[in-house]
Design a protein around this motif. Structure first.
Motif, short mmCIF file in Angstrom:
data_model
loop_
_atom_site.label_atom_id
_atom_site.label_comp_id
_atom_site.label_asym_id
_atom_site.label_seq_id
_atom_site.Cartn_x
_atom_site.Cartn_y
_atom_site.Cartn_z
N MET A 192 77.05 4.18 70.36
CA MET A 192 76.30 5.25 71.19
C MET A 192 76.81 5.37 72.57
SD MET A 192 72.41 5.89 71.58
CE MET A 192 71.73 6.60 70.22
N ASN A 193 77.79 6.31 72.96
CA ASN A 193 78.58 6.25 74.21
C ASN A 193 77.71 6.95 75.16
OD1 ASN A 193 80.13 6.84 76.03
ND2 ASN A 193 81.97 7.23 74.82
N LEU A 194 77.10 6.01 76.08
CA LEU A 194 76.36 6.13 77.12
C LEU A 194 77.17 7.11 78.20
CD1 LEU A 194 74.24 2.90 77.13
CD2 LEU A 194 73.93 5.12 76.08
N GLY A 195 78.45 7.20 78.01
CA GLY A 195 78.98 8.10 79.02
C GLY A 195 78.40 9.43 79.05
N VAL A 196 77.63 9.83 78.19
CA VAL A 196 76.96 11.19 78.31
C VAL A 196 76.21 11.27 79.75
CG1 VAL A 196 76.98 11.66 75.93
CG2 VAL A 196 75.00 10.57 76.70
N TYR A 220 73.51 17.77 81.57
CA TYR A 220 73.24 16.74 80.05
C TYR A 220 72.02 16.19 80.35
CZ TYR A 220 72.93 14.13 76.11
OH TYR A 220 72.49 13.36 74.98
N ILE A 221 71.83 15.55 81.58
CA ILE A 221 70.85 14.70 81.96
C ILE A 221 69.52 15.80 81.85
CG2 ILE A 221 69.65 13.10 83.53
CD1 ILE A 221 72.57 11.98 84.17
N VAL A 222 69.57 16.83 82.97
CA VAL A 222 68.53 17.51 83.43
C VAL A 222 68.10 18.30 81.78
CG1 VAL A 222 67.93 19.95 84.41
CG2 VAL A 222 69.62 18.08 85.54
N GLY A 223 69.02 18.60 80.92
CA GLY A 223 68.56 19.21 79.58
C GLY A 223 67.84 18.36 78.72
N LEU A 224 68.26 16.98 78.88
CA LEU A 224 67.67 15.91 78.00
C LEU A 224 65.95 15.70 78.59
CD1 LEU A 224 67.81 13.43 75.94
CD2 LEU A 224 68.33 12.16 77.84
N GLU A 236 84.80 15.66 72.31
CA GLU A 236 84.61 14.41 71.61
C GLU A 236 83.37 13.58 71.87
OE1 GLU A 236 86.67 13.83 75.89
OE2 GLU A 236 86.67 15.30 74.03
N LEU A 237 82.52 13.87 72.87
CA LEU A 237 81.14 13.42 73.04
C LEU A 237 80.07 14.19 72.46
CD1 LEU A 237 81.22 12.20 76.99
CD2 LEU A 237 81.30 10.83 74.90
N TYR A 238 80.27 15.23 71.81
CA TYR A 238 79.38 15.82 70.82
C TYR A 238 78.52 14.81 70.03
CZ TYR A 238 81.32 20.52 72.48
OH TYR A 238 81.78 21.53 73.16
N PRO A 239 78.93 14.11 69.10
CA PRO A 239 78.33 13.38 68.13
C PRO A 239 77.34 12.32 69.10
CG PRO A 239 80.56 13.35 67.69
CD PRO A 239 80.50 14.01 68.96
N HIS A 240 77.78 11.86 70.19
CA HIS A 240 76.97 10.86 70.74
C HIS A 240 75.99 11.75 71.64
CE1 HIS A 240 79.92 7.53 70.13
NE2 HIS A 240 80.74 8.42 70.36
N GLY A 241 76.06 12.89 72.26
CA GLY A 241 75.12 13.48 72.95
C GLY A 241 74.17 14.09 72.02
N THR A 242 74.37 14.43 70.89
CA THR A 242 73.31 14.72 69.88
C THR A 242 72.46 13.60 69.51
OG1 THR A 242 74.83 14.84 68.02
CG2 THR A 242 74.52 17.03 69.19
N ALA A 243 73.18 12.55 69.10
CA ALA A 243 72.81 11.05 69.06
C ALA A 243 71.60 10.68 69.93
CB ALA A 243 73.61 10.21 68.60
N VAL A 244 71.94 10.74 70.99
CA VAL A 244 71.14 10.29 72.39
C VAL A 244 69.86 11.32 72.25
CG1 VAL A 244 70.98 10.17 74.71
CG2 VAL A 244 72.81 9.22 73.68
N MET A 245 70.16 12.48 72.27
CA MET A 245 69.21 13.45 72.23
C MET A 245 68.27 13.57 71.31
SD MET A 245 69.67 17.44 73.67
CE MET A 245 69.96 17.39 75.47
#
Length: 480
Positions: free
Chosen positions: A261-265, A271-275, A393-402
Protein backbone atom coordinates in the motif's frame (compact mmCIF):
# COMPACT_ATOMS: atom_id res chain seq x y z
CA UNK A 1 -3.47 15.69 -25.95
CA UNK A 2 -5.27 14.46 -29.09
CA UNK A 3 -3.59 11.06 -28.70
CA UNK A 4 -4.82 10.98 -25.11
CA UNK A 5 -8.42 11.66 -26.19
CA UNK A 6 -8.17 8.97 -28.86
CA UNK A 7 -7.11 6.50 -26.19
CA UNK A 8 -10.07 7.60 -24.04
CA UNK A 9 -12.57 7.04 -26.87
CA UNK A 10 -11.53 3.42 -27.36
CA UNK A 11 -13.50 2.41 -24.27
CA UNK A 12 -17.23 1.77 -24.43
CA UNK A 13 -17.64 3.81 -21.25
CA UNK A 14 -21.45 3.50 -21.16
CA UNK A 15 -21.42 -0.30 -21.25
CA UNK A 16 -18.53 -0.54 -18.78
CA UNK A 17 -20.33 1.89 -16.46
CA UNK A 18 -23.62 -0.03 -16.82
CA UNK A 19 -22.05 -3.34 -15.73
CA UNK A 20 -20.24 -1.64 -12.80
CA UNK A 21 -23.39 0.16 -11.62
CA UNK A 22 -25.68 -2.91 -11.87
CA UNK A 23 -23.27 -5.08 -9.87
CA UNK A 24 -22.40 -2.28 -7.44
CA UNK A 25 -26.07 -1.57 -6.76
CA UNK A 26 -26.86 -5.21 -5.93
CA UNK A 27 -23.70 -5.55 -3.83
CA UNK A 28 -24.48 -2.46 -1.72
CA UNK A 29 -28.16 -3.46 -1.52
CA UNK A 30 -27.14 -6.85 -0.06
CA UNK A 31 -24.88 -5.13 2.45
CA UNK A 32 -27.81 -3.49 4.30
CA UNK A 33 -30.88 -5.51 3.23
CA UNK A 34 -30.18 -8.24 5.79
CA UNK A 35 -30.02 -5.77 8.72
CA UNK A 36 -33.81 -5.49 8.92
CA UNK A 37 -34.12 -9.31 8.91
CA UNK A 38 -31.87 -9.82 11.96
CA UNK A 39 -34.79 -10.18 14.43
CA UNK A 40 -36.52 -12.58 12.04
CA UNK A 41 -33.33 -14.66 11.64
CA UNK A 42 -32.89 -14.88 15.43
CA UNK A 43 -36.28 -16.64 15.62
CA UNK A 44 -35.76 -18.84 12.54
CA UNK A 45 -32.25 -20.04 13.48
CA UNK A 46 -32.75 -19.89 17.31
CA UNK A 47 -29.68 -17.65 17.79
CA UNK A 48 -28.92 -14.72 20.12
CA UNK A 49 -28.62 -11.08 18.99
CA UNK A 50 -24.84 -11.24 19.51
CA UNK A 51 -24.58 -14.27 17.18
CA UNK A 52 -26.91 -12.74 14.58
CA UNK A 53 -24.84 -9.55 14.60
CA UNK A 54 -21.97 -11.57 13.13
CA UNK A 55 -23.83 -11.51 9.79
CA UNK A 56 -22.99 -7.79 9.71
CA UNK A 57 -19.73 -7.84 11.70
CA UNK A 58 -18.34 -10.74 9.62
CA UNK A 59 -19.19 -8.87 6.42
CA UNK A 60 -17.42 -5.68 7.61
CA UNK A 61 -14.46 -7.64 8.95
CA UNK A 62 -13.94 -9.41 5.60
CA UNK A 63 -14.11 -6.06 3.79
CA UNK A 64 -11.56 -4.64 6.27
CA UNK A 65 -9.17 -7.47 5.40
CA UNK A 66 -9.69 -7.48 1.60
CA UNK A 67 -9.70 -3.70 0.97
CA UNK A 68 -6.05 -3.02 1.99
CA UNK A 69 -4.86 -5.78 -0.37
CA UNK A 70 -6.93 -4.37 -3.27
CA UNK A 71 -4.07 -2.15 -4.54
CA UNK A 72 -1.93 -5.28 -4.84
CA UNK A 73 -4.76 -7.20 -6.56
CA UNK A 74 -5.33 -4.38 -9.08
CA UNK A 75 -1.67 -4.61 -10.11
CA UNK A 76 -1.47 -8.42 -10.04
CA UNK A 77 -4.55 -9.27 -12.14
CA UNK A 78 -6.14 -7.81 -15.25
CA UNK A 79 -9.33 -5.75 -14.98
CA UNK A 80 -11.40 -8.54 -16.56
CA UNK A 81 -9.92 -11.22 -14.27
CA UNK A 82 -10.73 -9.18 -11.14
CA UNK A 83 -14.19 -8.26 -12.43
CA UNK A 84 -15.06 -11.91 -13.16
CA UNK A 85 -13.51 -13.11 -9.88
CA UNK A 86 -15.40 -10.56 -7.77
CA UNK A 87 -18.69 -11.30 -9.57
CA UNK A 88 -18.34 -15.08 -9.22
CA UNK A 89 -17.71 -14.63 -5.48
CA UNK A 90 -20.76 -12.33 -5.18
CA UNK A 91 -22.97 -14.70 -7.20
CA UNK A 92 -21.82 -17.78 -5.23
CA UNK A 93 -22.40 -15.97 -1.92
CA UNK A 94 -25.85 -14.71 -2.97
CA UNK A 95 -26.90 -18.16 -4.26
CA UNK A 96 -25.76 -19.92 -1.05
CA UNK A 97 -27.54 -17.24 1.03
CA UNK A 98 -30.76 -17.79 -0.92
CA UNK A 99 -30.58 -21.53 -0.17
CA UNK A 100 -29.39 -21.18 3.47
CA UNK A 101 -31.21 -23.34 6.00
CA UNK A 102 -28.94 -22.61 9.02
CA UNK A 103 -26.82 -19.80 10.45
CA UNK A 104 -23.47 -21.35 9.49
CA UNK A 105 -24.47 -21.60 5.83
CA UNK A 106 -25.66 -17.98 5.77
CA UNK A 107 -22.44 -16.86 7.48
CA UNK A 108 -20.31 -18.54 4.76
CA UNK A 109 -22.50 -16.84 2.14
CA UNK A 110 -21.96 -13.41 3.76
CA UNK A 111 -18.17 -13.88 3.78
CA UNK A 112 -18.23 -14.83 0.07
CA UNK A 113 -20.34 -11.76 -0.68
CA UNK A 114 -17.91 -9.56 1.27
CA UNK A 115 -14.89 -11.01 -0.59
CA UNK A 116 -16.64 -10.17 -3.86
CA UNK A 117 -17.45 -6.62 -2.70
CA UNK A 118 -13.94 -6.13 -1.27
CA UNK A 119 -12.49 -6.76 -4.73
CA UNK A 120 -15.28 -5.03 -6.67
CA UNK A 121 -15.44 -1.59 -4.96
CA UNK A 122 -11.76 -0.60 -5.54
CA UNK A 123 -11.97 -2.06 -9.08
CA UNK A 124 -15.00 0.16 -9.80
CA UNK A 125 -13.25 3.37 -8.63
CA UNK A 126 -9.99 2.51 -10.38
CA UNK A 127 -11.71 1.67 -13.70
CA UNK A 128 -13.60 4.99 -13.68
CA UNK A 129 -10.38 6.95 -13.00
CA UNK A 130 -8.76 5.28 -16.03
CA UNK A 131 -11.57 5.24 -18.62
CA UNK A 132 -12.96 8.75 -18.01
CA UNK A 133 -10.96 11.92 -18.77
CA UNK A 134 -10.55 14.27 -15.76
CA UNK A 135 -13.21 16.73 -16.95
CA UNK A 136 -15.86 13.95 -17.01
CA UNK A 137 -14.90 12.14 -13.81
CA UNK A 138 -17.14 14.18 -11.51
CA UNK A 139 -20.32 13.05 -13.25
CA UNK A 140 -19.08 9.45 -13.49
CA UNK A 141 -18.23 9.41 -9.77
CA UNK A 142 -21.65 10.96 -9.15
CA UNK A 143 -23.29 7.86 -10.65
CA UNK A 144 -21.17 5.75 -8.30
CA UNK A 145 -22.42 7.99 -5.49
CA UNK A 146 -25.98 7.26 -6.60
CA UNK A 147 -25.31 3.53 -6.19
CA UNK A 148 -23.37 3.87 -2.91
CA UNK A 149 -26.15 5.94 -1.30
CA UNK A 150 -29.34 4.71 -2.96
CA UNK A 151 -28.75 0.93 -2.82
CA UNK A 152 -28.10 0.68 0.95
CA UNK A 153 -31.06 3.01 1.55
CA UNK A 154 -33.51 0.88 -0.45
CA UNK A 155 -32.17 -2.33 1.13
CA UNK A 156 -34.14 -2.17 4.41
CA UNK A 157 -37.35 -0.94 2.70
CA UNK A 158 -37.40 -3.61 -0.02
CA UNK A 159 -36.28 -6.29 2.47
CA UNK A 160 -39.07 -5.22 4.85
CA UNK A 161 -41.68 -5.78 2.10
CA UNK A 162 -40.15 -9.14 1.07
CA UNK A 163 -40.05 -10.40 4.68
CA UNK A 164 -43.63 -9.25 5.27
CA UNK A 165 -45.12 -11.03 2.24
CA UNK A 166 -42.60 -13.79 1.28
CA UNK A 167 -39.50 -14.71 3.32
CA UNK A 168 -35.98 -13.37 3.94
CA UNK A 169 -34.60 -15.81 1.30
CA UNK A 170 -36.16 -13.66 -1.40
CA UNK A 171 -33.76 -10.80 -0.57
CA UNK A 172 -31.11 -12.94 -2.26
CA UNK A 173 -33.31 -14.53 -4.95
CA UNK A 174 -34.19 -10.98 -6.06
CA UNK A 175 -30.49 -9.98 -6.25
CA UNK A 176 -29.23 -13.02 -8.15
CA UNK A 177 -30.57 -12.30 -11.68
CA UNK A 178 -29.19 -8.74 -11.61
CA UNK A 179 -25.71 -9.98 -10.66
CA UNK A 180 -25.82 -12.51 -13.52
CA UNK A 181 -26.94 -9.77 -15.98
CA UNK A 182 -24.11 -7.51 -14.72
CA UNK A 183 -21.62 -10.35 -15.21
CA UNK A 184 -22.72 -10.96 -18.82
CA UNK A 185 -22.66 -7.23 -19.69
CA UNK A 186 -19.17 -7.04 -18.18
CA UNK A 187 -17.99 -10.17 -20.04
CA UNK A 188 -19.02 -8.53 -23.31
CA UNK A 189 -17.81 -4.96 -22.73
CA UNK A 190 -15.34 -4.84 -19.82
CA UNK A 191 -11.80 -4.20 -21.06
CA UNK A 192 -8.41 -4.49 -19.43
CA UNK A 193 -7.80 -0.87 -18.54
CA UNK A 194 -4.73 -1.16 -16.28
CA UNK A 195 -1.24 -2.55 -16.75
CA UNK A 196 -0.53 -5.76 -14.87
CA UNK A 197 2.82 -5.10 -13.18
CA UNK A 198 2.84 -8.31 -11.07
CA UNK A 199 4.44 -6.73 -7.96
CA UNK A 200 6.21 -9.05 -5.56
CA UNK A 201 3.83 -10.11 -2.79
CA UNK A 202 5.29 -9.32 0.62
CA UNK A 203 3.68 -11.84 2.96
CA UNK A 204 4.63 -9.90 6.09
CA UNK A 205 2.78 -6.82 4.77
CA UNK A 206 -0.30 -8.94 4.02
CA UNK A 207 -0.25 -10.48 7.53
CA UNK A 208 0.30 -7.10 9.28
CA UNK A 209 -2.46 -5.49 7.20
CA UNK A 210 -4.89 -8.34 7.93
CA UNK A 211 -4.18 -8.30 11.68
CA UNK A 212 -4.08 -4.48 11.80
CA UNK A 213 -7.17 -3.47 9.87
CA UNK A 214 -9.03 -6.65 10.83
CA UNK A 215 -8.26 -6.11 14.53
CA UNK A 216 -9.37 -2.46 14.50
CA UNK A 217 -12.61 -3.15 12.58
CA UNK A 218 -13.40 -6.16 14.79
CA UNK A 219 -12.59 -4.25 18.00
CA UNK A 220 -14.86 -1.32 17.15
CA UNK A 221 -17.60 -3.63 15.84
CA UNK A 222 -17.59 -5.52 19.17
CA UNK A 223 -17.45 -2.22 21.10
CA UNK A 224 -20.61 -1.18 19.26
CA UNK A 225 -22.57 -3.82 21.18
CA UNK A 226 -22.92 -1.40 24.14
CA UNK A 227 -21.03 0.88 26.56
CA UNK A 228 -19.93 -1.99 28.80
CA UNK A 229 -18.30 -3.67 25.77
CA UNK A 230 -15.54 -1.01 25.67
CA UNK A 231 -13.97 -2.43 28.82
CA UNK A 232 -14.15 -6.06 27.68
CA UNK A 233 -10.85 -7.92 27.23
CA UNK A 234 -11.75 -8.91 23.66
CA UNK A 235 -12.30 -5.29 22.55
CA UNK A 236 -9.18 -3.92 24.29
CA UNK A 237 -7.00 -6.78 23.00
CA UNK A 238 -8.35 -6.42 19.43
CA UNK A 239 -7.74 -2.67 19.34
CA UNK A 240 -4.27 -2.85 20.93
CA UNK A 241 -3.09 -5.71 18.68
CA UNK A 242 -4.71 -4.07 15.64
CA UNK A 243 -3.12 -0.67 16.25
CA UNK A 244 0.31 -2.22 16.99
CA UNK A 245 0.11 -4.21 13.73
CA UNK A 246 -0.88 -1.02 11.84
CA UNK A 247 2.16 0.85 13.21
CA UNK A 248 4.43 -2.02 12.07
CA UNK A 249 2.58 -2.15 8.72
CA UNK A 250 3.17 1.59 8.17
CA UNK A 251 6.89 1.32 9.05
CA UNK A 252 7.19 -1.68 6.70
CA UNK A 253 5.47 0.16 3.79
CA UNK A 254 7.67 3.24 4.19
CA UNK A 255 10.86 1.13 4.10
CA UNK A 256 9.92 -0.93 0.99
CA UNK A 257 10.79 0.00 -2.59
CA UNK A 258 7.53 -1.54 -3.91
CA UNK A 259 5.10 -1.29 -0.97
CA UNK A 260 1.82 -3.22 -0.88
CA UNK A 261 0.00 0.00 0.00
CA UNK A 262 1.95 3.00 -1.27
CA UNK A 263 1.68 5.68 1.41
CA UNK A 264 3.18 8.15 -1.08
CA UNK A 265 -0.46 9.15 -1.72
CA UNK A 266 -0.17 11.27 1.46
CA UNK A 267 2.31 13.58 -0.34
CA UNK A 268 -0.66 15.07 -2.22
CA UNK A 269 -2.46 17.73 -0.11
CA UNK A 270 -5.81 17.67 -1.95
CA UNK A 271 -5.89 13.87 -1.65
CA UNK A 272 -5.53 14.26 2.14
CA UNK A 273 -8.29 16.93 2.25
CA UNK A 274 -10.56 14.73 0.08
CA UNK A 275 -9.86 11.72 2.30
CA UNK A 276 -10.68 13.69 5.47
CA UNK A 277 -13.97 14.89 3.90
CA UNK A 278 -14.90 11.29 2.97
CA UNK A 279 -14.08 10.04 6.48
CA UNK A 280 -16.09 12.89 8.05
CA UNK A 281 -19.06 12.00 5.80
CA UNK A 282 -18.72 8.34 6.76
CA UNK A 283 -18.69 9.14 10.50
CA UNK A 284 -21.70 11.47 10.14
CA UNK A 285 -23.57 8.94 7.97
CA UNK A 286 -22.90 5.88 10.14
CA UNK A 287 -23.70 7.63 13.42
CA UNK A 288 -26.87 9.33 12.07
CA UNK A 289 -28.11 6.42 9.96
CA UNK A 290 -27.83 3.94 12.84
CA UNK A 291 -29.32 6.19 15.49
CA UNK A 292 -32.16 7.69 13.45
CA UNK A 293 -34.01 4.35 12.85
CA UNK A 294 -33.51 3.41 16.54
CA UNK A 295 -34.91 6.78 17.63
CA UNK A 296 -37.87 6.55 15.20
CA UNK A 297 -38.76 3.03 16.40
CA UNK A 298 -38.08 3.38 20.15
CA UNK A 299 -38.44 7.13 20.76
CA UNK A 300 -41.17 8.07 18.27
CA UNK A 301 -42.72 4.54 18.46
CA UNK A 302 -42.99 4.00 14.69
CA UNK A 303 -42.99 0.57 12.99
CA UNK A 304 -39.97 -0.83 11.08
CA UNK A 305 -41.81 -0.44 7.77
CA UNK A 306 -42.82 3.20 8.43
CA UNK A 307 -39.26 3.97 9.55
CA UNK A 308 -37.90 2.52 6.28
CA UNK A 309 -40.37 4.57 4.24
CA UNK A 310 -39.52 7.77 6.17
CA UNK A 311 -35.83 7.41 5.38
CA UNK A 312 -36.42 6.63 1.72
CA UNK A 313 -37.13 10.15 0.29
CA UNK A 314 -33.84 11.60 1.56
CA UNK A 315 -31.80 8.63 0.36
CA UNK A 316 -33.50 8.59 -3.07
CA UNK A 317 -32.90 12.34 -3.42
CA UNK A 318 -29.25 11.89 -2.41
CA UNK A 319 -28.86 9.22 -5.11
CA UNK A 320 -30.59 11.31 -7.76
CA UNK A 321 -28.55 14.42 -6.90
CA UNK A 322 -25.13 12.68 -6.84
CA UNK A 323 -24.60 12.70 -10.66
CA UNK A 324 -25.86 16.33 -10.80
CA UNK A 325 -23.39 17.31 -8.06
CA UNK A 326 -20.72 15.52 -10.13
CA UNK A 327 -21.63 17.66 -13.17
CA UNK A 328 -21.47 20.82 -11.05
CA UNK A 329 -18.08 19.67 -9.72
CA UNK A 330 -16.80 19.17 -13.31
CA UNK A 331 -17.90 22.73 -14.11
CA UNK A 332 -17.12 24.73 -10.96
CA UNK A 333 -14.73 22.62 -8.86
CA UNK A 334 -15.22 21.35 -5.29
CA UNK A 335 -15.18 24.49 -3.11
CA UNK A 336 -18.65 25.82 -4.09
CA UNK A 337 -20.22 22.44 -3.27
CA UNK A 338 -18.24 21.11 -0.29
CA UNK A 339 -18.29 24.22 1.96
CA UNK A 340 -22.05 24.99 1.53
CA UNK A 341 -22.73 21.24 1.90
CA UNK A 342 -20.98 21.15 5.29
CA UNK A 343 -22.80 24.33 6.42
CA UNK A 344 -26.13 22.68 5.48
CA UNK A 345 -25.23 19.42 7.29
CA UNK A 346 -24.16 21.38 10.40
CA UNK A 347 -27.46 23.32 10.41
CA UNK A 348 -29.52 20.12 9.99
CA UNK A 349 -27.62 18.26 12.75
CA UNK A 350 -28.12 21.25 15.07
CA UNK A 351 -31.88 21.00 14.43
CA UNK A 352 -31.67 17.22 15.05
CA UNK A 353 -30.20 17.88 18.53
CA UNK A 354 -33.58 19.41 19.47
CA UNK A 355 -35.84 16.52 18.38
CA UNK A 356 -38.38 15.22 20.92
CA UNK A 357 -40.77 12.22 20.96
CA UNK A 358 -43.51 14.58 19.73
CA UNK A 359 -41.52 16.00 16.77
CA UNK A 360 -43.68 15.71 13.65
CA UNK A 361 -42.98 13.01 11.07
CA UNK A 362 -42.92 15.65 8.29
CA UNK A 363 -40.28 17.65 10.21
CA UNK A 364 -38.07 14.55 10.67
CA UNK A 365 -38.39 13.57 6.98
CA UNK A 366 -37.49 17.15 5.98
CA UNK A 367 -34.40 17.07 8.24
CA UNK A 368 -33.31 13.71 6.81
CA UNK A 369 -33.75 15.02 3.24
CA UNK A 370 -31.64 18.10 4.12
CA UNK A 371 -28.93 15.90 5.65
CA UNK A 372 -28.75 13.67 2.56
CA UNK A 373 -28.62 16.66 0.17
CA UNK A 374 -25.72 18.07 2.20
CA UNK A 375 -23.83 14.75 2.12
CA UNK A 376 -24.28 14.52 -1.68
CA UNK A 377 -22.66 17.99 -1.99
CA UNK A 378 -19.60 16.90 0.01
CA UNK A 379 -18.76 13.24 -0.59
CA UNK A 380 -18.19 12.67 -4.32
CA UNK A 381 -16.81 16.15 -5.21
CA UNK A 382 -14.20 15.94 -2.40
CA UNK A 383 -13.34 12.32 -3.22
CA UNK A 384 -13.00 12.92 -6.99
CA UNK A 385 -10.94 16.09 -6.48
CA UNK A 386 -8.58 14.22 -4.14
CA UNK A 387 -8.09 11.23 -6.46
CA UNK A 388 -7.58 13.58 -9.43
CA UNK A 389 -4.37 14.88 -7.84
CA UNK A 390 -2.74 11.43 -7.89
CA UNK A 391 -0.60 10.30 -10.84
CA UNK A 392 -2.15 7.24 -12.63
CA UNK A 393 0.36 4.77 -11.13
CA UNK A 394 -0.96 5.69 -7.66
CA UNK A 395 -4.69 5.24 -8.52
CA UNK A 396 -4.82 1.65 -7.16
CA UNK A 397 -3.11 2.74 -3.92
CA UNK A 398 -5.22 5.89 -3.57
CA UNK A 399 -8.48 3.97 -3.91
CA UNK A 400 -7.19 1.19 -1.60
CA UNK A 401 -6.28 3.67 1.17
CA UNK A 402 -9.56 5.59 0.81
CA UNK A 403 -11.80 2.49 0.75
CA UNK A 404 -9.97 0.83 3.64
CA UNK A 405 -10.10 3.87 5.91
CA UNK A 406 -13.78 4.31 4.99
CA UNK A 407 -14.51 0.83 6.39
CA UNK A 408 -12.55 1.66 9.57
CA UNK A 409 -14.42 5.00 9.92
CA UNK A 410 -17.73 3.14 9.44
CA UNK A 411 -16.88 0.71 12.25
CA UNK A 412 -15.73 3.58 14.52
CA UNK A 413 -18.81 5.70 13.74
CA UNK A 414 -21.17 2.83 14.53
CA UNK A 415 -19.41 1.90 17.78
CA UNK A 416 -19.12 5.46 19.08
CA UNK A 417 -22.74 6.30 18.14
CA UNK A 418 -24.19 3.26 19.92
CA UNK A 419 -22.01 3.93 22.99
CA UNK A 420 -23.12 7.60 23.17
CA UNK A 421 -26.76 6.56 22.67
CA UNK A 422 -26.54 3.92 25.42
CA UNK A 423 -24.77 6.14 27.96
CA UNK A 424 -27.21 9.04 27.28
CA UNK A 425 -30.20 6.72 27.68
CA UNK A 426 -28.83 5.14 30.88
CA UNK A 427 -27.95 8.47 32.51
CA UNK A 428 -31.50 9.76 31.84
CA UNK A 429 -33.11 6.63 33.32
CA UNK A 430 -30.87 6.78 36.41
CA UNK A 431 -32.28 10.21 37.29
CA UNK A 432 -35.85 9.26 36.34
CA UNK A 433 -38.48 8.65 39.02
CA UNK A 434 -40.27 6.09 36.78
CA UNK A 435 -37.56 4.38 34.67
CA UNK A 436 -39.92 1.61 33.44
CA UNK A 437 -42.62 4.00 32.20
CA UNK A 438 -42.86 3.80 28.34
CA UNK A 439 -42.98 7.62 28.07
CA UNK A 440 -39.79 7.89 30.14
CA UNK A 441 -38.09 5.21 28.02
CA UNK A 442 -38.97 7.21 24.90
CA UNK A 443 -37.53 10.36 26.55
CA UNK A 444 -34.36 8.45 27.49
CA UNK A 445 -33.82 7.21 23.90
CA UNK A 446 -34.44 10.78 22.70
CA UNK A 447 -31.77 12.18 25.04
CA UNK A 448 -29.28 9.51 23.91
CA UNK A 449 -30.07 10.31 20.25
CA UNK A 450 -29.59 14.04 20.84
CA UNK A 451 -26.11 13.35 22.26
CA UNK A 452 -25.21 11.38 19.11
CA UNK A 453 -26.34 14.26 16.90
CA UNK A 454 -24.11 16.61 18.94
CA UNK A 455 -21.19 14.23 18.26
CA UNK A 456 -22.00 14.27 14.51
CA UNK A 457 -22.25 18.09 14.62
CA UNK A 458 -18.75 18.38 16.16
CA UNK A 459 -17.34 16.11 13.40
CA UNK A 460 -19.11 18.32 10.80
CA UNK A 461 -17.65 21.54 12.24
CA UNK A 462 -14.13 20.03 12.19
CA UNK A 463 -14.79 19.00 8.56
CA UNK A 464 -15.96 22.54 7.77
CA UNK A 465 -12.71 24.00 9.17
CA UNK A 466 -10.67 21.59 6.98
CA UNK A 467 -12.83 22.29 3.90
CA UNK A 468 -11.51 25.86 3.59
CA UNK A 469 -8.20 24.29 2.46
CA UNK A 470 -9.82 22.63 -0.59
CA UNK A 471 -8.56 23.76 -4.00
CA UNK A 472 -9.57 22.56 -7.44
CA UNK A 473 -7.02 20.11 -8.86
CA UNK A 474 -5.98 20.92 -12.43
CA UNK A 475 -4.88 17.59 -13.91
CA UNK A 476 -1.61 18.15 -15.74
CA UNK A 477 -0.51 14.55 -16.15
CA UNK A 478 -2.07 12.39 -18.89
CA UNK A 479 -5.21 10.61 -17.79
CA UNK A 480 -4.05 7.32 -19.22
Amino acid sequence: MEDEMEIQKQYNTRAIMASLLICGFVGFFNETALNIAITNLMDVFHITAATAQWLTTGFLLTLGIIMPVSGLLLQSFSTRQLFIGSLLSLIAGTFIAALSFNFQMLMVARVLQAIGMGMFIPLMFNTILVVYPPDKRGEAMGFVGLVIMFAPATGPTVAGILIEYLSWHYIFWLSLPFLIIGLFVGLKYMENVTDVTKPRIDLLSVVLSTVGFGGVVFGFSKAGEGTSAWSSTVVIASLVIGLAALVLFTIRQLSMRDPMMNLGVFQYPMYIVGLLMVLACMLIMMSSMIILPMYLQNGAKLSVFVTGLMMLPGSVLNGVLSPRMGKLFDRYGPKWLVIPGLVLVAAILWLFTGVTPVSSVVFLIALHIGLMIGISMIWMPAQTNGLNQLPPELYPHGTAVMNTLQQVAGAIGTAVAISILTSGTESYLRSSSAPTDPAELANAITQGSQHVFWFALIITLIGLAVSFLIRRVVVKQPAH
